[in-house]
Design an enzyme around this catalytic site. Structure first.
Site, PDB file in Angstrom:
ATOM      1  N   HIS A   1      58.613 -12.118   6.117  1.00 35.52           N
ATOM      2  CA  HIS A   1      58.138 -13.802   6.717  1.00 35.52           C
ATOM      3  C   HIS A   1      56.460 -13.127   6.830  1.00 35.52           C
ATOM      4  CE1 HIS A   1      61.683 -15.098   8.399  1.00 35.52           C
ATOM      5  NE2 HIS A   1      60.877 -16.215   8.243  1.00 35.52           N
TER       6      HIS A   1
ATOM      7  N   LYS B   1      53.433 -14.331  11.765  1.00 28.66           N
ATOM      8  CA  LYS B   1      55.250 -14.557  12.583  1.00 28.66           C
ATOM      9  C   LYS B   1      55.022 -13.390  13.937  1.00 28.66           C
ATOM     10  CE  LYS B   1      59.764 -14.949  12.439  1.00 28.66           C
ATOM     11  NZ  LYS B   1      59.909 -16.418  13.339  1.00 28.66           N
TER      12      LYS B   1
HETATM   13  P1  NAD Z   1      51.936 -21.895  14.760  1.00 29.80           P
HETATM   14  O1  NAD Z   1      51.659 -20.657  15.515  1.00 29.80           O
HETATM   15  O2  NAD Z   1      51.051 -22.276  13.408  1.00 29.80           O
HETATM   16  O3  NAD Z   1      51.911 -23.331  15.125  1.00 29.80           O
HETATM   17  C1  NAD Z   1      52.501 -23.080  17.249  1.00 29.80           C
HETATM   18  C2  NAD Z   1      51.613 -24.392  17.753  1.00 29.80           C
HETATM   19  O4  NAD Z   1      51.819 -24.649  18.920  1.00 29.80           O
HETATM   20  C3  NAD Z   1      50.069 -24.617  17.609  1.00 29.80           C
HETATM   21  O5  NAD Z   1      50.033 -26.024  17.189  1.00 29.80           O
HETATM   22  C4  NAD Z   1      49.390 -24.255  18.886  1.00 29.80           C
HETATM   23  O6  NAD Z   1      48.774 -25.271  19.492  1.00 29.80           O
HETATM   24  C5  NAD Z   1      50.981 -24.880  20.057  1.00 29.80           C
HETATM   25  N1  NAD Z   1      50.971 -24.024  20.776  1.00 29.80           N
HETATM   26  C6  NAD Z   1      51.067 -22.639  21.681  1.00 29.80           C
HETATM   27  N2  NAD Z   1      51.178 -22.801  22.593  1.00 29.80           N
HETATM   28  C7  NAD Z   1      50.979 -23.765  23.437  1.00 29.80           C
HETATM   29  C8  NAD Z   1      50.558 -24.551  24.378  1.00 29.80           C
HETATM   30  N3  NAD Z   1      50.123 -23.912  25.669  1.00 29.80           N
HETATM   31  N4  NAD Z   1      50.067 -26.181  24.463  1.00 29.80           N
HETATM   32  C9  NAD Z   1      50.534 -26.870  23.383  1.00 29.80           C
HETATM   33  N5  NAD Z   1      50.616 -26.295  22.376  1.00 29.80           N
HETATM   34  C10 NAD Z   1      50.449 -24.636  21.992  1.00 29.80           C
HETATM   35  O7  NAD Z   1      53.137 -20.985  14.272  1.00 29.80           O
HETATM   36  P2  NAD Z   1      54.110 -22.384  13.201  1.00 29.80           P
HETATM   37  O8  NAD Z   1      54.598 -21.248  12.758  1.00 29.80           O
HETATM   38  O9  NAD Z   1      54.108 -23.372  12.537  1.00 29.80           O
HETATM   39  O10 NAD Z   1      55.406 -21.947  14.088  1.00 29.80           O
HETATM   40  C11 NAD Z   1      56.146 -22.393  15.445  1.00 29.80           C
HETATM   41  C12 NAD Z   1      57.471 -21.528  15.435  1.00 29.80           C
HETATM   42  O11 NAD Z   1      58.527 -22.401  15.070  1.00 29.80           O
HETATM   43  C13 NAD Z   1      57.228 -20.769  15.770  1.00 29.80           C
HETATM   44  O12 NAD Z   1      58.090 -19.947  16.875  1.00 29.80           O
HETATM   45  C14 NAD Z   1      58.453 -20.694  14.825  1.00 29.80           C
HETATM   46  O13 NAD Z   1      59.275 -18.944  14.553  1.00 29.80           O
HETATM   47  C15 NAD Z   1      59.370 -21.879  14.202  1.00 29.80           C
HETATM   48  N6  NAD Z   1      59.305 -21.686  13.116  1.00 29.80           N
HETATM   49  C16 NAD Z   1      60.899 -22.342  12.979  1.00 29.80           C
HETATM   50  C17 NAD Z   1      61.761 -23.100  11.600  1.00 29.80           C
HETATM   51  C18 NAD Z   1      62.702 -23.645  11.597  1.00 29.80           C
HETATM   52  O14 NAD Z   1      63.122 -23.548  10.363  1.00 29.80           O
HETATM   53  N7  NAD Z   1      63.468 -23.593  12.966  1.00 29.80           N
HETATM   54  C19 NAD Z   1      60.674 -22.902  10.885  1.00 29.80           C
HETATM   55  C20 NAD Z   1      59.410 -22.201  10.876  1.00 29.80           C
HETATM   56  C21 NAD Z   1      58.954 -21.862  12.018  1.00 29.80           C
END
Ligand code: NAD
Length: 267
Positions: A155, A159
């Site tokens: 990744h 991440k």
């Molecule tokens: P990122 O760090 O870019 O985004 C995380 C988001 O969460 C940000 O917008 C942040 O502001 C928000 N956030 C964090 N703390 C917060 C709080 N206290 N209150 C409100 N909002 C808050 O991460 P990302 O790459 O977008 O990934 C997010 C999650 O999704 C990760 O856990 C990642 O592993 C997961 N993911 C899952 C899949 C899937 O298919 N299930 C695919 C990609 C990513």
């Protein structure tokens, strides 16, 4: 028309989810929230996602437009899962969760909330990975007793959790198929004098580099042959479209914890 509320709208996935909602004629983005104090508050969600004005104001909670939301989509961080679930339970909203890296306590929160509201939770929303979860079971059934099993994932550098939720889901599917307990047999990385490989182990190897969207390989290696089942995601839009599909599927479902396998009709 399904009204969608997106949590963590400014995240890598949040932005792509705004785009995916826009691309789907059967859903409408009705709310988008970011963390309290964020500079994005008051801006337009479409502009945040780079797709032009959508007339959806970014706020610090989904509260202001709760009535219009049918399904909440949450790709944020494990730390905020509790507050997100509490909001959905209080407001009786279905939720699609993509956040990975949940600990046992957070998984239990998910299970408890699913007795009150319908929830889809998947470590990976792509169709290909969900198909892969079935293919690795088939490989494990045939080769699992004799082959060494290793799971490799790569990744992007940003991440935060490792191994990926998808790698763990692949490991769990394989372990379940061949009657092993992943908590007992998983080996996460190797260093130094590790001795010969213990046959019953399932190994995990993690790469973090550059802008890799997500790659997973399940390796079944015997003496004389090796089977590799690999999935490569090239765009986050695949996860976002899967989450939107899950959100539409969730409409009218009774309370419960569903998987992407349920959404795709694989179960
Ligand atoms: P990122 O760090 O870019 O985004 C995380 C988001 O969460 C940000 O917008 C942040 O502001 C928000 N956030 C964090 N703390 C917060 C709080 N206290 N209150 C409100 N909002 C808050 O991460 P990302 O790459 O977008 O990934 C997010 C999650 O999704 C990760 O856990 C990642 O592993 C997961 N993911 C899952 C899949 C899937 O298919 N299930 C695919 C990609 C990513």
């Amino acid at each position: 028309m399904t009204g969608i509320g997106i949590l963590g709208a400014n995240g890598r996935m949040g932005r792509v989810l705004i785009d995916a909602a826009h691309l789907d004629a059967n859903v409408t983005l009705v709310a988008a929230s970011v963390r309290e104090g964020s500079n994005w508050i008051g801006m337009d969600a479409g502009e945040l996602a780079g797709i032009g004005k959508q007339n959806v104001e970014i706020t610090s909670s989904l509260e202001h437009n709760a009535a219009e939301i049918d399904v909440v989509i949450d790709f944020t961080l494990p730390d905020v899962l509790e507050q997100n679930l509490a909001w959905c339970v209080k407001n009786n909203k279905a939720i699609v969760i993509g956040t990975t890296g949940l600990n046992d306590k957070q998984k239990e929160m998910l299970r408890l909330a699913s007795t009150k509201i319908p929830i889809v939770f998947a470590a990976n929303y792509s169709v290909g990975v969900n198909l892969m979860l079935n293919l690795v079971r088939q490989a494990a059934k045939t080769m699992g007793d004799s082959a060494d099993i290793e799971i490799l994932e790569a990744h992007h550098r940003f991440k935060k959790d490792a191994p990926s939720g998808t790698a763990m889901a692949i490991g769990e599917a394989i372990a379940d198929e061949i009657g092993r307990d992943l908590n007992q047999c998983a080996v996460y990385g190797r260093e130094g004098d590790t001795g010969e490989r213990k046959h019953e182990t399932i190994g995990f190897a993690t790469v973090r580099a550059g802008d890799v969207v997500g790659e997973h390989t399940a390796l079944f290696a015997d003496i004389g042959e090796r089977l590799e089942i690999t999935h490569k995601a090239s765009s986050r839009l695949t996860f976002a479209k899967g989450a939107i599909t899950a959100a539409k599927w969730l409409i009218g479902k009774p309370s419960g914890l569903y998987s992407m396998q349920d959404v795709l009709g694989f179960n």
